[in-house]
Design a protein around this motif. Structure first.
Motif, short mmCIF file in Angstrom:
data_model
loop_
_atom_site.label_atom_id
_atom_site.label_comp_id
_atom_site.label_asym_id
_atom_site.label_seq_id
_atom_site.Cartn_x
_atom_site.Cartn_y
_atom_site.Cartn_z
N VAL A 1 -32.94 -61.47 -13.91
CA VAL A 1 -32.63 -62.78 -13.45
C VAL A 1 -33.89 -63.57 -12.89
O VAL A 1 -34.58 -62.98 -12.45
N GLU A 2 -34.18 -64.64 -13.34
CA GLU A 2 -35.28 -65.52 -12.67
C GLU A 2 -34.63 -66.56 -11.64
O GLU A 2 -33.66 -67.25 -12.23
N ALA A 3 -35.31 -66.75 -10.70
CA ALA A 3 -34.91 -67.66 -9.84
C ALA A 3 -36.11 -68.73 -9.42
O ALA A 3 -37.10 -68.05 -9.04
N THR A 4 -36.04 -69.90 -9.24
CA THR A 4 -37.11 -70.93 -8.86
C THR A 4 -36.38 -71.90 -7.93
O THR A 4 -35.23 -72.29 -8.08
N LEU A 5 -37.23 -72.27 -7.16
CA LEU A 5 -36.75 -73.10 -5.88
C LEU A 5 -37.94 -74.28 -6.16
O LEU A 5 -38.93 -74.32 -5.84
N LYS A 6 -37.38 -75.64 -6.41
CA LYS A 6 -38.17 -76.78 -6.71
C LYS A 6 -37.54 -78.01 -6.10
O LYS A 6 -36.12 -78.20 -6.41
N ASP A 7 -38.16 -78.72 -5.31
CA ASP A 7 -37.46 -79.86 -4.58
C ASP A 7 -36.09 -79.80 -4.18
O ASP A 7 -35.40 -80.57 -4.34
N GLY A 8 -35.87 -78.58 -3.58
CA GLY A 8 -34.54 -78.29 -2.95
C GLY A 8 -33.52 -78.01 -3.82
O GLY A 8 -32.02 -77.98 -3.40
N LEU A 9 -33.78 -77.70 -4.89
CA LEU A 9 -32.81 -77.30 -5.99
C LEU A 9 -33.27 -75.96 -6.47
O LEU A 9 -34.50 -75.33 -6.91
N LEU A 10 -32.27 -74.92 -6.22
CA LEU A 10 -32.21 -73.44 -6.58
C LEU A 10 -31.98 -73.41 -8.20
O LEU A 10 -30.67 -73.72 -8.35
N LYS A 11 -33.02 -73.02 -9.10
CA LYS A 11 -32.34 -72.64 -10.42
C LYS A 11 -32.51 -71.46 -11.04
O LYS A 11 -33.29 -70.75 -10.62
N MET A 12 -31.34 -70.65 -11.19
CA MET A 12 -31.26 -69.16 -11.63
C MET A 12 -31.14 -69.34 -13.11
O MET A 12 -30.02 -69.79 -13.62
N THR A 13 -31.92 -68.51 -13.69
CA THR A 13 -31.39 -68.38 -15.25
C THR A 13 -31.12 -66.67 -15.37
O THR A 13 -31.67 -65.70 -15.01
N LEU A 14 -29.84 -66.72 -15.62
CA LEU A 14 -28.86 -65.41 -15.57
C LEU A 14 -28.95 -64.96 -17.03
O LEU A 14 -27.87 -65.28 -17.92
N PRO A 15 -29.56 -63.84 -17.52
CA PRO A 15 -29.21 -63.38 -18.83
C PRO A 15 -28.13 -62.57 -18.93
O PRO A 15 -27.91 -61.99 -18.11
N LYS A 16 -27.30 -62.87 -20.28
CA LYS A 16 -25.96 -62.15 -19.92
C LYS A 16 -26.15 -60.62 -20.39
O LYS A 16 -27.26 -60.41 -21.20
N SER A 17 -25.62 -59.86 -19.89
CA SER A 17 -25.61 -58.42 -20.18
C SER A 17 -25.31 -58.25 -21.67
O SER A 17 -24.61 -58.97 -22.56
N GLU A 18 -25.81 -57.07 -22.19
CA GLU A 18 -25.77 -56.80 -23.75
C GLU A 18 -24.28 -56.77 -24.17
O GLU A 18 -23.96 -57.39 -25.22
N SER A 19 -23.36 -56.34 -23.22
CA SER A 19 -22.13 -56.32 -23.66
C SER A 19 -21.27 -57.47 -23.85
O SER A 19 -20.34 -57.71 -24.60
N ALA A 20 -21.95 -58.31 -23.15
CA ALA A 20 -21.49 -59.88 -23.20
C ALA A 20 -21.83 -60.74 -24.09
O ALA A 20 -21.31 -61.60 -24.48
N LYS A 21 -22.83 -60.59 -24.63
CA LYS A 21 -23.66 -61.34 -25.87
C LYS A 21 -22.66 -61.13 -27.10
O LYS A 21 -22.01 -60.18 -27.38
N PRO A 22 -22.77 -62.23 -27.94
CA PRO A 22 -21.91 -62.08 -29.07
C PRO A 22 -22.66 -61.18 -30.06
O PRO A 22 -23.90 -61.00 -30.01
N ARG A 23 -21.85 -60.50 -30.81
CA ARG A 23 -22.32 -59.40 -31.71
C ARG A 23 -21.93 -59.64 -33.21
O ARG A 23 -20.64 -59.97 -33.45
N GLN A 24 -22.68 -59.40 -34.09
CA GLN A 24 -22.24 -59.56 -35.70
C GLN A 24 -21.50 -58.09 -35.88
O GLN A 24 -22.18 -56.95 -35.44
N ILE A 25 -20.49 -58.18 -36.49
CA ILE A 25 -19.63 -56.91 -36.74
C ILE A 25 -19.86 -56.86 -38.46
O ILE A 25 -19.65 -57.88 -39.13
N VAL A 26 -20.22 -55.71 -38.82
CA VAL A 26 -20.25 -55.26 -40.08
C VAL A 26 -19.05 -54.80 -40.68
O VAL A 26 -18.64 -53.73 -40.03
N ILE A 27 -18.50 -55.42 -41.91
CA ILE A 27 -17.27 -54.86 -42.27
C ILE A 27 -17.52 -53.95 -43.47
O ILE A 27 -18.46 -54.01 -44.27
N ARG A 28 -17.16 -52.72 -43.30
CA ARG A 28 -17.49 -51.78 -44.51
C ARG A 28 -16.24 -51.79 -45.49
O ARG A 28 -15.11 -52.20 -45.21
#
Lengths: 127, 148
Positions: free
Chosen positions: B121-148
């Protein structure tokens, strides 16, 4: 005839009305012998987006916040806004020496009093 | 039909103008109606935005007058808590005319729509606004499923 008019009516550029919502910033006002000090909450406003104008005993403090839209919105509680507030300032303020600094989204505005308005100790000379 | 939509937009624009006018009436009566937009109710503090950029969640919180040392952020899975203290910044030796800016400690917690990777997680504070970039965990990311 009139239906036709409704359908074919062309848009006039002047008719596009869009205005930022205007809100008042919360302020604290302090005073000592030398100056009046004003603290105003203006979160997200850069220093180039603030304008302070003093004219004829009226001070208009205005600042615009524009947030960058990123991705899709999950929820939104704050948006683009214009902070604007008008104050009556006494004539004793030295307009040329007004200065301000911006820190953590709070504007600190110093309104120094002119020399004539400062209290002065008068010494009594024994005659 | 396009004309109708534009008429609606104009009507809404006119209502915006009306709202601003009403707000300035409140201002004229020196009524401080809080940080909300006019007559809407004051939401919980701090106010936040949450955006989803695909790989990340971006949270922006409005914390004017709070320095970064006074802010705490806790993250666990999809639970996020922002806490902090807004210290009074009254200068010494001044007479107080008006105080509208409250100084208090605050805390707000959120349930995020996805689990996030707390380590990245990255957090910055500028001009009274706190901005946080929260990367989704691997299990929450969309995944391509290979069909066999």
């Amino acid at each position: 005839m009139s239906d036709n008019e409704l359908v074919t009516r062309t848009e006039q550029p002047g008719e596009l009305i869009h205005q930022l919502p205007v809100t008042t910033p919360a302020v604290d006002i302090f005073e000592n012998e030398a100056e009046i000090l004003l603290h105003a909450d203006m979160p997200g406003v850069g220093k180039n987006d603030i304008s302070i104008s003093i004219d004829n005993g009226k001070m208009i403090l205005a600042g615009t916040r524009r947030l960058q839209a990123i991705g899709s919105t999950a929820w939104q509680e704050l948006g683009d806004v214009e902070f604007r507030r008008t104050f009556a300032v006494p004539q004793s303020i030295d307009v040329d020496k007004v200065h301000a600094e911006l820190k953590d989204g709070v504007l600190h505005l110093h309104l120094p009093k002119s020399e004539a308005a400062k209290p002065r100790q008068i010494e009594i000379v024994a005659g | 039909m396009i004309t109708r939509v534009q008429d609606m937009q104009q009507l809404l624009g006119a209502m915006d103008l009306f709202r601003n006018q009403m707000n300035s009436v409140f201002n004229a009566f020196d009524r401080n109606h809080g940080i909300g937009q006019g007559w809407t109710s004051t939401p919980s503090y701090p106010r936040t935005n949450l955006d989803d950029t695909g790989d990340n969640l971006v949270l922006v919180a409005e914390v004017p007058g709070v320095c970064k040392e006074d802010l705490q952020v806790k993250i666990q899975g999809n639970y996020l808590q922002i806490g902090g203290t807004r210290k009074p910044d009254n200068p010494e030796g001044y007479k107080v005319h008006r105080t509208e800016r409250e100084s208090a400690s605050f805390s707000r917690s959120f349930t995020l729509p996805y689990e996030v990777d707390a380590a990245k997680v990255e957090a910055t504070l500028k001009d009274g606004l706190l901005k946080m970039t929260l990367p989704k965990s691997e299990s929450a990311k969309p995944r391509q499923i290979v069909i066999r």
